[in-house]
Design a protein around this motif. Structure first.
Motif, short mmCIF file in Angstrom:
data_model
loop_
_atom_site.label_atom_id
_atom_site.label_comp_id
_atom_site.label_asym_id
_atom_site.label_seq_id
_atom_site.Cartn_x
_atom_site.Cartn_y
_atom_site.Cartn_z
N THR A 1 -8.20 -3.50 8.25
CA THR A 1 -7.93 -4.30 7.76
C THR A 1 -7.95 -5.40 7.84
OG1 THR A 1 -7.26 -2.37 6.59
CG2 THR A 1 -6.83 -4.86 5.15
N TYR B 1 -7.40 -8.48 5.70
CA TYR B 1 -6.65 -8.96 4.97
C TYR B 1 -5.21 -9.07 5.65
CZ TYR B 1 -3.78 -10.26 0.11
OH TYR B 1 -2.97 -11.16 -0.27
N LEU C 1 -0.85 -1.20 -3.94
CA LEU C 1 -1.76 -0.74 -4.17
C LEU C 1 -1.55 1.06 -3.21
CD1 LEU C 1 -5.46 -0.82 -2.69
CD2 LEU C 1 -4.28 1.02 -1.56
N ILE D 1 0.79 -1.78 -0.13
CA ILE D 1 -0.01 -0.18 0.01
C ILE D 1 1.17 1.50 -0.64
CG2 ILE D 1 -1.25 1.12 1.13
CD1 ILE D 1 -2.80 -1.30 2.61
N TRP E 1 -12.62 -4.00 2.45
CA TRP E 1 -12.00 -3.05 1.45
C TRP E 1 -10.76 -4.08 0.79
CZ3 TRP E 1 -7.56 -0.33 0.13
CH2 TRP E 1 -6.81 -0.18 2.08
N LEU E 2 -9.73 -4.19 0.99
CA LEU E 2 -8.96 -5.41 0.82
C LEU E 2 -8.95 -6.18 0.10
CD1 LEU E 2 -5.90 -3.81 -0.42
CD2 LEU E 2 -4.70 -4.58 2.10
N TYR F 1 -0.13 -7.70 3.98
CA TYR F 1 -0.56 -5.91 2.99
C TYR F 1 1.55 -6.11 3.70
CZ TYR F 1 -2.67 -3.65 6.89
OH TYR F 1 -3.01 -3.25 8.55
N ILE G 1 -6.30 1.47 8.31
CA ILE G 1 -6.21 0.56 8.15
C ILE G 1 -5.60 -0.81 8.66
CG2 ILE G 1 -4.22 -0.74 6.40
CD1 ILE G 1 -4.02 2.37 4.82
#
Length: 659
Positions: free
Chosen positions: A572, A574, A628, A550, A641-642, A577, A568
């Motif tokens: 998040t 996910y 991203l 990101i 979202w991710l 990341y 985030i």
């Protein structure tokens, strides 16, 4: 704080390891193993961390110092599997017990079977111990065993079974999350309805109180006194009423006709005139390609006035090479049966098919297909209306595009006030079709492609055309959109045009149609319904949680950046990341203080602000397969979202995803 990508590993896994193996010396291997370097201190375990082969080779090669009681390898994803062989050989030389745990982004079902088989060649065989699985669902414990070679014969089957069970478990977990999200959406919807009900109840109580006050006022002495005082002024009103009784009421002014709404005015200006239609009729007669189009119309207890309008709209077509196939699906309404009887001898292009019993719209449509002779099939509902140039526009397009397999147009709704709610559609979009049946009306399809797709399926009644279009989309992409309002869909109590909630089974049939479509295409995922829009949401299975960088470009404005990063990290879901911030010469003291103890990757860009250059610098500094680019004033509000973006970017036909 434990890193998010290891959130599935139990925080007390060191205690479990100590209890099970009681190791004095523990070897942790993997690019992310350093995250767990301190886990064994409380249990007096001496931990050594190595990220890869080079660091393993740097350890003592001989003697007791070269051996470890236990090694734990956080194996990487498939994309980093090139170094598996050398690393496993070095581990085999240093330990007799080894635990494999999937690292960040590793797919257990793809990676673990191969690793276990390779270790079997080195004399290590798995012990399927539940306590090891407690550490992480994909973990496996292997130990050195002499003379156990015959086990290699059963290992493939065991590992394949494990991979299958693991995949099923992950599928069940996804299904559970999907159903939970549906329940949460339903709860929110119910809460909104309850709030409205409470408001209505309050209004009802207020109205009841007002009525009581009005009744009390009627009986009050004050009102009686007022009636006496106002009596002289009411005499003229009584005289007027008496005169009207004797001599009649004056004729009220003629009621004004409803003026057409804005859309109707717009449409009228764009509709072909009678002279335009006459010219189109002559043009159609000169077409070099004039296929017979069979318009299929299932009929069941349709009000005669609506059915007559539908038939008239078909018979007014300026393209004349068509047939109208009316399929009576066992109607019992007298006016419907009578009207169909009058239709049979009216025009040779009208074909009436009578079914012995009611079978539903799919069965009726298939009966129509059996009698249809056309090269092309058009779909007209029994209470809707076609524009007179609908077929003409289709065949006109086919003159220069004869390979097309499906043509669809724009549409609007027939309401009590007139035509309204136009739907101006995009061109062919396979992804948009997964959200809802936007093709709908007016659709004409090549007969051959309908037969190849398998006609209509009764188990999807209510969304039978949607199911057919999805199957057709698997056979062809030669699908064209005519940007013209050629179809008018009637709003009625029995139609989904007004409110899909009136036919919830249609919504469910559509959801199943999309799931079946995904399954046929080999795409794993689940389909949910958005309770507000009634659109479908496809949640695809992530084949691999690959690393996402990101990238955030910034200068000063720490108030924005800190809120962005906090959202985030806090929201998040996910797992794999990293955050890379590219600072373009921030000057404020607040920025300097913020970056002094910054927990994420920080790059410095010197020179005038250039958004592209800032992002390019970050791209050069990361090897993550997915990137991203995020503005520093964005705040995350949804945990998935991710994940949702990753679901799409993993698709081979997708290069970029926006949200």
């Amino acid at each position: 704080m434990q890193p998010r990508f290891f959130q599935t590993v139990r925080s007390d896994f060191a205690r479990l390891v100590a209890r099970k193996f009681a190791p004095e010396k523990l070897l942790l291997v993997g690019s992310d193993a350093s995250q767990f370097a301190d886990v064994g201190r409380k249990d007096d375990i001496a931990s050594t961390v190595c990220s890869g082969v080079a660091e393993l080779d740097a350890l003592p090669q001989n003697g007791r110092e070269s051996r470890f009681d236990l090694a734990i390898w956080f194996f990487p994803p498939e994309s980093e599997a090139a170094g598996d062989g050398p690393l496993l050989e070095r581990l085999a030389a240093r330990v007799d017990n080894l635990i494999l745990i999937p690292g960040a982004g590793a797919d257990v079902s793809k990676r673990r079977p191969g690793l276990v088989l390779r270790l079997a060649e080195l004399g290590f065989y798995p012990t399927y111990d539940c306590e090891v699985v407690e550490i992480e669902a994909g973990a496996v414990w292997l130990s050195r065993k002499k003379g156990a070679e015959p086990m290699s014969a059963v290992l493939p089957a065991v590992e394949t079974a494990f991979a299958r069970v693991n995949a099923q478990m992950r599928g069940l977990h996804r299904t559970l999350r999907t159903r939970m999200s549906e329940l949460e959406a339903a709860d929110r919807h119910i809460a909104r309805l309850e709030e409205k009900v409470l408001k209505l109840k309050k209004a009802q109580r207020d109205l009841k109180q007002l009525k009581a006050e009005k009744q009390a006022l009627r009986k009050s002495p004050e009102r009686k006194v007022g009636q006496v005082l106002l009596a002289p002024y009411r005499l003229p009103q009584k005289l007027v009423r008496e005169v009207r009784k004797r001599f009649g009421r004056p004729v009220p002014p003629k009621a004004l006709a409803l003026s057409p709404n804005e859309y109707q005015s717009w449409l009228e200006k764009r509709r072909p005139t009678e002279s335009d239609l006459a010219a189109a009729r002559e043009q159609a007669r000169a077409f070099t390609y004039s296929p017979l189009i069979s318009i299929i119309t299932p009929v069941f207890n349709t009000p005669a006035v609506w059915l007559a309008e539908a038939v008239e709209s078909a018979m007014r077509q300026v393209y004349e090479n068509f047939e109208l196939v009316l399929v009576d699906d066992g109607s019992t309404l007298a006016e419907t049966v009578a009207l169909l009887a009058t239709m049979e001898g009216r025009d040779s292009r009208i074909v009436v098919v009578r079914r012995e019993s009611t079978g539903g719209i799919s069965a009726a449509s298939n009966s129509g297909l059996e009698r249809a002779r056309g090269e092309w099939i058009g779909l007209l509902d029994h209470d809707d209306v076609l524009e007179p140039d609908a077929l003409f526009e289709v065949v006109k397009y086919l003159q220069s595009n004869p390979a097309t397999d499906l043509v669809f147009s724009d549409e609007d709704k027939i309401t009590e006030e007139g035509l309204a709610a136009p739907q101006f559609k995009p061109d062919w979009s396979p992804d948009f079709l997964l959200s809802y049946n936007y093709l709908c009306h007016f659709t004409t399809v090549r007969r051959e492609i309908v037969e190849r797709a398998g006609r209509f399926r009764p188990e999807f009644d209510g969304a039978q055309d949607y199911d057919l279009f999805l199957r057709i989309s698997e056979l062809t992409t030669r699908i064209h959109h005519l940007p013209r309002i050629l179809y008018h869909w009637r709003r009625s109590e029995t139609s989904t045009s007004d409110n899909i909630r009136r036919k919830p089974q249609a919504l469910e049939a559509g959801r199943r149609a999309v799931e079946n479509h995904l399954r046929r295409r080999g795409e794993r995922g689940h389909v949910t319904v958005d309770w507000q829009t009634h659109a479908y949401w496809v949640k695809r299975e992530l084949r691999e949680t690959r690393r996402i960088s990101i990238i955030i470009a910034t200068r000063d404005r720490i108030d924005l950046l800190s809120r962005c990063i906090e959202s985030i990290t806090a929201k998040t879901s996910y797992p794999n990341y990293e955050i890379i911030v590219v600072d373009n010469e921030s000057k404020s003291d607040e920025a300097k203080e913020y970056f002094r103890n910054f927990e994420h990757r920080l790059l410095h860009f010197h020179g005038p602000f250039n958004f592209s250059a800032l992002n390019n610098l970050a791209v050069e500094q990361t090897n993550a397969p997915w990137l991203l680019f995020l503005n520093n004033d964005v705040e995350v509000i949804e945990s998935e979202w991710l994940t949702v973006m990753a679901e799409h970017v993993q698709r081979p036909e997708v290069g970029a995803v926006g949200a």
